[in-house]
Design a protein around this motif. Sequence first.
Motif, PDB file in Angstrom:
ATOM      1  N   GLU A  77       0.679   3.620   2.129  1.00 58.00           N
ATOM      2  CA  GLU A  77       1.074   3.846   3.521  1.00 58.00           C
ATOM      3  C   GLU A  77       2.330   3.040   3.861  1.00 58.00           C
ATOM      4  O   GLU A  77       3.288   3.564   4.434  1.00 58.00           O
ATOM      5  N   GLU A  78       2.322   1.756   3.493  1.00 55.64           N
ATOM      6  CA  GLU A  78       3.476   0.895   3.790  1.00 55.64           C
ATOM      7  C   GLU A  78       4.739   1.401   3.063  1.00 55.64           C
ATOM      8  O   GLU A  78       5.845   1.349   3.597  1.00 55.64           O
TER       9      GLU A  78
ATOM     10  N   SER B  35       0.864  -1.194   0.000  1.00 56.57           N
ATOM     11  CA  SER B  35       0.000   0.000   0.000  1.00 56.57           C
ATOM     12  C   SER B  35       0.898   1.242   0.000  1.00 56.57           C
ATOM     13  O   SER B  35       2.103   1.150   0.285  1.00 56.57           O
TER      14      SER B  35
ATOM     15  N   VAL C 240       5.568   4.527   2.299  1.00 53.23           N
ATOM     16  CA  VAL C 240       6.143   5.823   2.688  1.00 53.23           C
ATOM     17  C   VAL C 240       6.209   6.065   4.193  1.00 53.23           C
ATOM     18  O   VAL C 240       6.728   7.086   4.625  1.00 53.23           O
ATOM     19  N   ARG C 241       5.693   5.122   5.016  1.00 51.72           N
ATOM     20  CA  ARG C 241       5.493   5.489   6.429  1.00 51.72           C
ATOM     21  C   ARG C 241       6.790   5.771   7.190  1.00 51.72           C
ATOM     22  O   ARG C 241       6.756   6.499   8.178  1.00 51.72           O
ATOM     23  N   ASP C 242       7.936   5.229   6.739  1.00 55.66           N
ATOM     24  CA  ASP C 242       9.171   5.649   7.421  1.00 55.66           C
ATOM     25  C   ASP C 242      10.189   6.238   6.435  1.00 55.66           C
ATOM     26  O   ASP C 242      11.403   6.193   6.648  1.00 55.66           O
TER      27      ASP C 242
ATOM     28  N   GLN D  45      -2.426  11.656   0.055  1.00 56.50           N
ATOM     29  CA  GLN D  45      -2.098  10.411   0.776  1.00 56.50           C
ATOM     30  C   GLN D  45      -0.635  10.423   1.237  1.00 56.50           C
ATOM     31  O   GLN D  45      -0.329  10.030   2.363  1.00 56.50           O
TER      32      GLN D  45
ATOM     33  N   GLU E 252      -0.251  12.544   4.192  1.00 57.28           N
ATOM     34  CA  GLU E 252      -0.870  11.944   5.368  1.00 57.28           C
ATOM     35  C   GLU E 252       0.005  10.831   5.960  1.00 57.28           C
ATOM     36  O   GLU E 252       0.172  10.729   7.175  1.00 57.28           O
ATOM     37  N   PHE E 253       0.585   9.989   5.096  1.00 56.22           N
ATOM     38  CA  PHE E 253       1.255   8.779   5.576  1.00 56.22           C
ATOM     39  C   PHE E 253       2.762   8.929   5.816  1.00 56.22           C
ATOM     40  O   PHE E 253       3.332   8.192   6.614  1.00 56.22           O
ATOM     41  N   ALA E 254       3.419   9.846   5.081  1.00 54.36           N
ATOM     42  CA  ALA E 254       4.885   9.942   5.233  1.00 54.36           C
ATOM     43  C   ALA E 254       5.217  10.740   6.491  1.00 54.36           C
ATOM     44  O   ALA E 254       4.460  11.643   6.871  1.00 54.36           O
ATOM     45  N   PRO E 255       6.351  10.433   7.147  1.00 55.02           N
ATOM     46  CA  PRO E 255       6.750  11.235   8.322  1.00 55.02           C
ATOM     47  C   PRO E 255       6.882  12.709   7.929  1.00 55.02           C
ATOM     48  O   PRO E 255       7.231  13.003   6.786  1.00 55.02           O
ATOM     49  N   SER E 256       6.634  13.608   8.864  1.00 57.29           N
ATOM     50  CA  SER E 256       6.638  15.040   8.506  1.00 57.29           C
ATOM     51  C   SER E 256       8.022  15.507   8.060  1.00 57.29           C
ATOM     52  O   SER E 256       8.162  16.529   7.394  1.00 57.29           O
TER      53      SER E 256
END
Length: 322
Positions: free
Chosen positions: A79-80, A77, A82-84, A105, A108-112
């Motif tokens: 989210e998976e 996904s 980009v999440r870190d 998206q 929303e999902f990637a670290p700031s």
Amino acid sequence: VKRSEGLKTACIGCGVIGASWAAAFVKAGHTVRLFDPAQSALNQALAEINVVIKGATGGDAKPGQGTAIGRVFVAASIEEAVRDADYVQESIVEDVDVKRRLFKQLDEFAPSSAVLASSTSEIQPSRFLEDLAGRDRCLVAHPISPPHLIPLVELCGSPWTTGMVIERAAAFLRGIGSEPIILRREIPGFILNRLQMALIREAMGLIDTGICSAADVDKVVRLGLGRRWAILGPFEAGHLNSRLGYSDYIMKFRDSMSSLFRALSVQNDIDLRLINRIDQELRLRVPLSKISEQQTQRDIRLSKLGEHLSTSIAVDHRDEAT
Ligand SMILES: NC(=O)c1ccc[n+]([C@@H]2O[C@H](COP(=O)([O-])OP(=O)(O)OC[C@H]3O[C@@H](n4cnc5c(N)ncnc54)[C@H](O)[C@@H]3O)[C@@H](O)[C@H]2O)c1
């Protein structure tokens, strides 16, 4: 983007451009997470990345295993993916609404702390970033295909992109062997495609009026302008074309230049009958079944040209090296 290698990157959209970016990122020592809704695009991307890094892996390893290809992961996904991530490169379809939805998206999902870059060839970033909460950490990083072999990247921020984000993107891209240039403000088509489209518009006019064939134009660029432009831009070339430099060169040709400016094609529509004619001509030269083979040949020759030019550019353009 703090370090120069070992960063976590994500490539969203793994067509021609996304796959090539991913190969460049992993070759430079970074981890890459790929996301594309089309399984066929992912399969092809993995095969292409494998070809680029084969030297480093010594064989056809699978994603997630050992050495360089082991730093490539397929995400289920967005989210998976980009999440870190430290750096995200979007290379999806060239459509402003689809890009707007995707950046929402990503934001929303990637670290700031992550930099979010788009590969768009032509779209001004403000058109898809305007309503985004994290629009200050987004920009365009427009590559030239294929980005793992052609160094230029055009960086273009929106009015909200911070200078720090542009600098971080530039540092990351220098670290993978790219040479970023930074536009001072946004404009459709950035620089490269505005120049390229001016040339293509004129070339289509020449073919349409029966002056020459598409093959002739390709030859003029490949054997003439391209030879020169691989080492000198058009302004440097003009400067060296006169012993007294650029103004002298222009003054010699000023009248003929301005009469040629007036004679150039101003046709704004793409004539599909003409495109069909050019397509037929190209298929005779390179049948569709030979495109993949010709792409491999192109990449081998681009790689050798890059090796050759990296030594001469270091001397000729040493003041640009920083
Ligand atoms: N091809 C070029 O020469 C070139 C050069 C520079 C920049 N670009 C830009 O790069 C981008 C990609 O171009 P390309 O030629 O690689 O296109 P492509 O059609 O080869 O690949 C696009 C990929 O994006 C995927 N995709 C579509 N919607 C998606 C979504 N919502 N989320 C994730 N993936 C999605 C598709 O499945 C496809 O695999 C475009 O913005 C284009 O303007 C292209």
